[in-house]
Design a protein around this motif. Sequence first.
Motif: not given
Length: 239
Positions: A65-89
């Motif tokens: 299960i993943g979620f990510a957010f990216a915000q542009e900090f200069s023209s054409g470049q973004a900082w991206v942060f996210g998390q991934i939860a790993d499960l056995n189902c």
Amino acid sequence: MRRLVVLLAAALLILGTAAPAAARSMSFYRSTYYSVQFDWIQLDRDAAGDRLPPMETRPFGNVHIGFAFAQEFSSGQAWVFGQIADLNCPVDFVPSPGGGHGFALEEEPPVDPENPCTHIGFRSIDGTVPISIDNKLTRAVLGGPGVTVGIFGGGDPHGGPGEFLANVPINVTFTGVGPLSKLTFSQTFTDGTFTYSSRYSSNNRAADLTGVLGPMGFDPELSGGFMSYSREISRSRSR
């Protein structure tokens, strides 16, 4: 991204030759930027397209299960942060999305008798990558061919907290769906010396996802995102 930061300071003087009165100050900040956010569920499958069963020898489980957010900090470049939860189902169960809402992915999910999954651990996504997004929020691309982003551990068994694990491909296309929506928020408060006011507004459009993040793709039934153009204005002034 276009940023304008202006800091104004002024001292008011009493007319004549008297000593200056207490200084009065004011500050102003304005920022505009593009951003994207997205979430997904990855169900691991074999070459025939059948879901892989949970196995103790598979250290990252069979569902992610993943979620990510990216915000542009200069023209054409973004900082991206996210998390991934790993499960056995079990192969006949699909969990609910997480991250950005509900419990944080780095936390053990609450006990749910209707959820038979076993939470294994989590990983984080962190890095700077190219971003392109049109001003009508109809299409965006995060990353691209040959672009990678860092994956970091979140504790045993996925390495130590913040430990670098790998650079993985990131090439995600956002295709806008539906109408634009607008969000506006403002507030004013004082601490007795300064009065602060701020206003935030954004145009947003929902988006379908295609592409890859590491070995994970984006099932249209189990993924989605948003594209946004945001404006922030804040002011402060002394009494």
